[in-house]
Design an enzyme around this catalytic site. Structure first.
Site, short mmCIF file in Angstrom:
data_model
loop_
_atom_site.label_atom_id
_atom_site.label_comp_id
_atom_site.label_asym_id
_atom_site.label_seq_id
_atom_site.Cartn_x
_atom_site.Cartn_y
_atom_site.Cartn_z
N ASP A 182 8.30 10.91 4.43
CA ASP A 182 7.83 10.44 2.85
C ASP A 182 9.13 8.86 2.79
OD1 ASP A 182 6.93 8.05 1.10
OD2 ASP A 182 5.06 9.63 0.25
N PHE A 196 5.00 13.18 -4.18
CA PHE A 196 4.56 12.40 -4.78
C PHE A 196 2.82 13.27 -4.50
CE2 PHE A 196 1.82 8.92 -5.45
CZ PHE A 196 1.63 8.29 -6.29
N TYR A 210 5.25 -1.98 -1.47
CA TYR A 210 4.83 -2.40 -2.02
C TYR A 210 6.11 -2.22 -3.59
CZ TYR A 210 1.89 1.33 -3.63
OH TYR A 210 1.45 2.10 -3.84
N LYS A 211 7.56 -1.19 -3.32
CA LYS A 211 8.47 -1.09 -3.87
C LYS A 211 9.26 -1.59 -3.53
CE LYS A 211 6.20 4.07 -4.20
NZ LYS A 211 6.04 3.83 -5.74
N ARG A 230 11.73 6.62 -15.93
CA ARG A 230 12.27 6.18 -14.67
C ARG A 230 12.91 4.53 -15.21
NH1 ARG A 230 8.44 7.16 -9.99
NH2 ARG A 230 7.40 5.21 -10.48
#
Lengths: 388, 388
Positions: B193, B124, B218-219, B364
């Site tokens: 990560d 990312f 927050y995912k 996605r």
């Protein structure tokens, strides 16, 4: 006239008296810690619940493009008039500590060939911790200098100077114009820490040609506990602003997901990671109370509250040890030195007078002109006399 | 059996089906972006309003000692079982970008005499931006290496390796145990990560002897937009953990207001500035939904949702270009390559199917086992076929 009559007259004549009703404050409590944690405006709780239900729950991921992604700049523009900044120079992001790190590294990078950072010797501790870490990484020496000596201490080795606008212990207000001019005369850049002045004083960053500033939103701005801080980078420094926490939120095109970093335009490059939306929108809501506030009126009341505090001390506790300037070179707090400050403040809390204490011996009483009443000032000093 | 019948049977047999009712989701929408922004648990809005009214408004500054100051560690302990960490190793603070910076600098400082950082080539973007900034400040070269080649690429110059547990584009799951062992064999430290694996996979940091990790809340953890991230520092690295954002919140005795920094004990030293309480307590509330979740059941459903997604693609869109592994070496997402991904995703949004797109050509679809239904998977693939 008794002190109680004086307080009543002052409260009756207070042009900001109506603002108190906009805050959710326990009427049994006299709150003197708005310089540490501002009180919540009444509408914030509901607004935040609405954000959770409607923006997060209702719109879900679509909210990022419906206003969340740009919230750091948008809320920054609401703070800009409070610090005397023209548009495009303030962004809300991260904590004060993290923002100080960004700005100090950027400041010394933009001023190469100079080996030292000067630091307000009486600084709030985190500024000193951060400056030390910056010095370790960039190779700059960090020298602590009393603020009064800073103008003379600046020299050709000085890359940047970090100074607090209002001293957090004494409440002393430093001369932003004179110090900034002296720093500039030596070819250095200045970083002002506005934590104790924003929302108290009509800060004039552009007028004084300040280079960089960082400030807190959870004190006099009432943004909520640990609300995100703000960064000011003067327009002339933005193109060279090269900061070390260059995360994806500061990228010129974050959603292009490029492997290499390209700094965003303007103040956006001071952002680091994904913005903390719930806290940011709580702050956004809290800022509504400022929409109709004249900063000259605010400042006048803050000084008048302090003058009345000192007057009550003179009457009820003559000889009290007050490190806060009696003239108006101060922020919106009065500090009093007592031998056992921690225990005294705990006893004041028991009496419903909420200030705080700073080691080793200082009681602090913050004066928030949007909600502090003169009658509460008298109550605080009366309680202090009872404990003396 | 039709696909619709299959979906109905799978939903009827779903051991996590009852969890859906704990989330505030528009029934008209099929939400496939829980890998980007998790949906809000229903109770979060009210809980956050209560925090504002009762803790902030009611208790004011006293809340700092009534549970706010230690909330980063307390909430960290709630995340610890989700990442396989024994107590005392996880703290919640700042953003992923900022935490990566802390941890990478600390990791290379703890492993001196080695000149390079290896970076997951498909990372990312923010991880790469941060690693680059760290390299600039510490003098380390940053080398991008495809994850499959990382074990062979690690050598005596490698100080630290930064790798994503689940690839954010393809959804591929990397082998934490094997990669960590290879990094250790070369004498380097690994930083994982976990943004796309926490809350999807039973991460086993302690078991794999991981050194450091950073993750997002927050995912799949549904902490709220931009909720603060977490840092894991293995116990054995904590005493030497020397991080560059050493602000006052990481100090051994923050309220002593000492001029010099003394790092706090244990994981607390990974903190920087004042914690962002509203976001942190929203996350705290959101974590309640995990209290009765068996991670093996969660993982099994996530894989089954993906298998059913692939099955629907095979039936309805045979030959679809799927970069996500068909075997189970994946997180909880299915990615599909299409020629005009951005426009296709916009059209899916119009049909109430909310996924996202990543450049240049990837759709996605996140699969959140706590609320995603098999019938929604069929709806997504059906909509995709209509657009093909």
């Amino acid at each position: 006239m008794t002190l109680a009559e004086e307080a009543a007259a002052l409260d009756a004549a207070d042009p900001l008296a109506a603002k108190r009703a906009e805050f959710d404050l326990d009427p049994a409590v006299a709150y003197f810690d708005g310089n540490s944690l501002g009180a919540p405006p009444r509408h914030v709780a509901q607004r935040l619940a609405d954000v959770v239900r409607e923006q997060w729950g209702g719109r879900l991921i679509r909210s990022w493009t419906d206003g969340w992604w740009d919230a750091p700049e948008r809320v920054g523009e609401r703070i800009a008039p409070l610090v005397g900044a023209a548009p495009g120079q303030v962004v809300v992001a991260d904590s004060t500590s993290v923002d100080l790190f960004k700005v100090l590294v950027a400041a010394v990078r933009a001023n190469p060939g100079r080996g030292e950072i000067l630091l307000d010797a009486a600084t709030f501790p985190t500024d000193g911790y951060v400056a030390t870490q910056v010095g370790r990484l960039t190779g700059h020496a960090v020298r602590r200098v009393p603020v009064a000596e800073l103008p003379a201490a600046c020299g050709e080795e000085t890359a940047a100077v970090l100074v607090n606008h209002v001293d957090y212990v004494s409440g002393r207000l430093h001369d932003m114009g004179a110090i900034t001019a002296a720093v500039h005369a030596a070819g250095a850049a200045v970083v002002w820490d506005l934590c104790h002045s924003v929302g108290a004083i009509a800060v004039r960053l552009d007028e004084h040609e300040v280079d960089y500033a960082v400030g807190c939103t959870y004190k006099f701005l009432n943004g909520g506990p640990g609300a995100p801080a703000f960064v000011y980078v003067a327009s002339r420094w933005q193109e060279s602003f090269d900061q070390p926490l260059a995360g994806w939120a500061g990228h010129a095109d974050p959603f292009a997901m490029e492997a290499g970093y390209r700094a965003g335009a303007g103040i956006s490059r001071a952002r680091a990671g994904t913005p903390d939306i719930l806290s940011l929108l709580a702050l956004d809501a809290a800022l509504d109370v400022w929409d109709d506030v004249d900063l000259a009126v605010l400042r006048a009341k803050g000084l008048a509250l302090g003058d009345f505090f000192l007057h009550c001390l003179d009457e009820l506790l003559p000889g009290a040890d007050v490190p806060t300037p009696r003239d108006h070179a101060r922020g919106h707090q009065i500090s009093v030195r007592v031998p056992d400050a921690q225990r005294t403040m705990a006893a004041l809390h028991e009496r419903g007078v909420l200030g705080d204490f700073r080691p080793p011996d200082v009681l602090r009483f913050g004066l928030a002109p949007l909600y502090t009443r003169y009658a509460e000032v008298l109550r605080a000093v009366t309680a202090l006399r009872e404990l003396s």
